[in-house]
Design a protein around this motif. Sequence first.
Motif, PDB file in Angstrom:
ATOM      1  N   ALA A  38       0.847  -1.197   0.000  1.00 19.95           N
ATOM      2  CA  ALA A  38       0.000   0.000   0.000  1.00 19.95           C
ATOM      3  C   ALA A  38       0.879   1.242   0.000  1.00 19.95           C
ATOM      4  O   ALA A  38       1.012   1.959   0.992  1.00 19.95           O
ATOM      5  CB  ALA A  38      -0.927  -0.020   1.203  1.00 19.95           C
ATOM      6  N   ASP A  39       1.521   1.469  -1.126  1.00 22.87           N
ATOM      7  CA  ASP A  39       2.346   2.659  -1.364  1.00 22.87           C
ATOM      8  C   ASP A  39       1.522   3.615  -2.211  1.00 22.87           C
ATOM      9  O   ASP A  39       1.269   3.345  -3.399  1.00 22.87           O
ATOM     10  CB  ASP A  39       3.625   2.295  -2.109  1.00 22.87           C
ATOM     11  N   LEU A  40       1.122   4.726  -1.636  1.00 23.13           N
ATOM     12  CA  LEU A  40       0.190   5.628  -2.302  1.00 23.13           C
ATOM     13  C   LEU A  40       0.656   7.079  -2.181  1.00 23.13           C
ATOM     14  O   LEU A  40       1.196   7.469  -1.143  1.00 23.13           O
ATOM     15  CB  LEU A  40      -1.212   5.523  -1.685  1.00 23.13           C
ATOM     16  N   ALA A  41       0.426   7.840  -3.232  1.00 22.57           N
ATOM     17  CA  ALA A  41       0.606   9.288  -3.186  1.00 22.57           C
ATOM     18  C   ALA A  41      -0.746   9.912  -3.510  1.00 22.57           C
ATOM     19  O   ALA A  41      -1.269   9.718  -4.606  1.00 22.57           O
ATOM     20  CB  ALA A  41       1.663   9.731  -4.186  1.00 22.57           C
ATOM     21  N   LEU A  42      -1.318  10.608  -2.545  1.00 26.47           N
ATOM     22  CA  LEU A  42      -2.617  11.251  -2.735  1.00 26.47           C
ATOM     23  C   LEU A  42      -2.367  12.654  -3.255  1.00 26.47           C
ATOM     24  O   LEU A  42      -1.954  13.554  -2.511  1.00 26.47           O
ATOM     25  CB  LEU A  42      -3.401  11.271  -1.412  1.00 26.47           C
ATOM     26  N   TRP A  43      -2.582  12.800  -4.531  1.00 22.29           N
ATOM     27  CA  TRP A  43      -2.088  13.947  -5.295  1.00 22.29           C
ATOM     28  C   TRP A  43      -3.177  15.000  -5.464  1.00 22.29           C
ATOM     29  O   TRP A  43      -4.276  14.701  -5.924  1.00 22.29           O
ATOM     30  CB  TRP A  43      -1.635  13.461  -6.663  1.00 22.29           C
ATOM     31  N   ASP A  44      -2.844  16.224  -5.107  1.00 18.20           N
ATOM     32  CA  ASP A  44      -3.755  17.358  -5.328  1.00 18.20           C
ATOM     33  C   ASP A  44      -3.361  18.026  -6.636  1.00 18.20           C
ATOM     34  O   ASP A  44      -2.359  18.747  -6.701  1.00 18.20           O
ATOM     35  CB  ASP A  44      -3.639  18.343  -4.164  1.00 18.20           C
ATOM     36  N   PRO A  45      -4.129  17.801  -7.710  1.00 18.77           N
ATOM     37  CA  PRO A  45      -3.715  18.327  -9.019  1.00 18.77           C
ATOM     38  C   PRO A  45      -3.834  19.835  -9.132  1.00 18.77           C
ATOM     39  O   PRO A  45      -3.331  20.417 -10.103  1.00 18.77           O
ATOM     40  CB  PRO A  45      -4.678  17.623  -9.982  1.00 18.77           C
ATOM     41  N   ALA A  46      -4.467  20.480  -8.159  1.00 18.13           N
ATOM     42  CA  ALA A  46      -4.673  21.930  -8.228  1.00 18.13           C
ATOM     43  C   ALA A  46      -3.787  22.702  -7.259  1.00 18.13           C
ATOM     44  O   ALA A  46      -3.817  23.941  -7.240  1.00 18.13           O
ATOM     45  CB  ALA A  46      -6.140  22.259  -7.955  1.00 18.13           C
ATOM     46  N   TRP A  47      -2.984  22.004  -6.463  1.00 17.35           N
ATOM     47  CA  TRP A  47      -2.166  22.671  -5.450  1.00 17.35           C
ATOM     48  C   TRP A  47      -0.972  23.327  -6.116  1.00 17.35           C
ATOM     49  O   TRP A  47      -0.091  22.658  -6.654  1.00 17.35           O
ATOM     50  CB  TRP A  47      -1.713  21.658  -4.408  1.00 17.35           C
ATOM     51  N   GLN A  48      -0.941  24.650  -6.077  1.00 16.69           N
ATOM     52  CA  GLN A  48       0.115  25.423  -6.743  1.00 16.69           C
ATOM     53  C   GLN A  48       1.099  25.945  -5.700  1.00 16.69           C
ATOM     54  O   GLN A  48       0.701  26.528  -4.688  1.00 16.69           O
ATOM     55  CB  GLN A  48      -0.504  26.591  -7.522  1.00 16.69           C
ATOM     56  N   ARG A  49       2.388  25.734  -5.975  1.00 16.98           N
ATOM     57  CA  ARG A  49       3.426  26.189  -5.054  1.00 16.98           C
ATOM     58  C   ARG A  49       4.608  26.730  -5.855  1.00 16.98           C
ATOM     59  O   ARG A  49       4.930  26.215  -6.925  1.00 16.98           O
ATOM     60  CB  ARG A  49       3.895  25.034  -4.167  1.00 16.98           C
ATOM     61  N   ARG A  50       5.249  27.740  -5.290  1.00 16.61           N
ATOM     62  CA  ARG A  50       6.458  28.295  -5.889  1.00 16.61           C
ATOM     63  C   ARG A  50       7.662  27.606  -5.272  1.00 16.61           C
ATOM     64  O   ARG A  50       7.779  27.517  -4.047  1.00 16.61           O
ATOM     65  CB  ARG A  50       6.519  29.800  -5.664  1.00 16.61           C
ATOM     66  N   VAL A  51       8.554  27.123  -6.100  1.00 16.18           N
ATOM     67  CA  VAL A  51       9.706  26.362  -5.624  1.00 16.18           C
ATOM     68  C   VAL A  51      10.758  27.302  -5.057  1.00 16.18           C
ATOM     69  O   VAL A  51      11.212  28.235  -5.728  1.00 16.18           O
ATOM     70  CB  VAL A  51      10.326  25.519  -6.762  1.00 16.18           C
ATOM     71  N   THR A  52      11.118  27.049  -3.813  1.00 22.06           N
ATOM     72  CA  THR A  52      12.284  27.675  -3.192  1.00 22.06           C
ATOM     73  C   THR A  52      13.030  26.573  -2.451  1.00 22.06           C
ATOM     74  O   THR A  52      12.437  25.546  -2.081  1.00 22.06           O
ATOM     75  CB  THR A  52      11.898  28.777  -2.191  1.00 22.06           C
TER      76      THR A  52
END
Length: 485
Positions: free
Chosen positions: A396-410
Amino acid sequence: MSDYDLIVRGGTLVTASESFAADIAVKDGRIAALGKELGSAGRIIDAGGLLVLPGGVDAHCHVEQESSTRIWTADDFYSGSVSAAFGGTTTFLPFAAQHRGQSLRDVVKDAQERCAPKAVIDYAFHLIISDPTAQVLGQELPALIQDGYTSFKVYMTYDQLKIDDRQILDVLCVARDHGAVTMIHAENNDVISWISERLLERGHGAPKYHAVSHPRIAESEATSRAIQLARLVDTKLLIVHVSAPEAADAILAARNAGLKIYGETCPQYLFLTAEDLDRQGMEGAKFCCSPPPRDEAGQAAIWRGLKNGTFQVFSSDHAPYRMDESGKLKHGPKANFKQIANGVPGLELRLPLLFSEGVGKGRLTVNEFVALTSANPARIYGLHPRKGSLAVGADADLALWDPAWQRRVTYDLLHDNAGYTPYEGMTLTGWPRFVISRGRVIVEEEALQAERGSGLFLDRTPEIEAAGHREPELDPARNFGAELL
């Protein structure tokens, strides 16, 4: 009493082949059921609006590894595995690297002892073979393959790592006969050395000349030669970190001819260019890796390769070196391009980068994303169906992905020890909200929940059916008589 330990409810499940609405029930670390109204659980996670993906499998990363020039990567197995987890990766395959004169057995023992108390995600090891002696080829390597170390990497470049064509053939034959997979760093060392000497003689030592010294022809020639060596002995070969369009073309042609050739590429060849090495002062050193980033036309060719079947695997090739005397600048602040440690960090951003700019921009389907980042590497490296799938009985290896979550990379957003990210300032859309490893929630809403040493070593089974028996080869695209070699 609850029916299950965990139920992930209300999400859209995504595999390499399909997407569908269903709940996932977990019992004793494995997927126990898929469907609706599955019953009760000790914990229920509401995945409404989220994509439920198999945890990522990063099949190429350098963690707590000493380079051939005796520089250690910035990440140990704790920081590296934590960084991987926050990026949605639940399994990684770092290297147990042999330097000349070392026993492979000793190298593996050392890597295991360093990793076991630290890793928070599951792991397996590739071997690096730089000294294929009779002892290594005849005894150590076959025994290690049987012990579950079923993949190894060889180099056609770097003076302290490269082996010659004859030695490559020896390694390929061991892989073929014992059911293992060989990976190869394909660049022509003599071409690189020849150009480098002339650049340095003329006073051209700045970081930007690293890209000049590693021309596309050095990569494409070595790639084509490696393919022909694998063809000669009729065995599998995976070309790692492909950057050049001509190398990609050679891989696709080989695959279309029915050869057992696989291709891998990495984020730096989609999102960086040689111009990044031409930044002020030593800033360009942050982007020095081999092969180097190319140009925008090269980026377009790599994107095509991800879509058209050239590449089966998208890995990070995470090789983090700090911008100080412990890493990139071991030879001082005025080091020339030959003295700068090669490698860029990318373990945590591998999945968000490809999701945002691939799936989000319509270059890839979400199913292709899962195939490239999880399902395919699990299959190629002997981890399927335990890893890379959403099937009953799988971990049970899962990534629950939010396709709308926007973040700026720092860099402050990340969890590795490199001290910088080459993707600083990019805005990415799509990140994991929860990461689950064998039913354990290890990342939840930007917080780590896993303990040091909670990851498990994954031994892999050699492909016995492929070992020791090959039908006579009649396909003229391959080498008739390879079964005699």
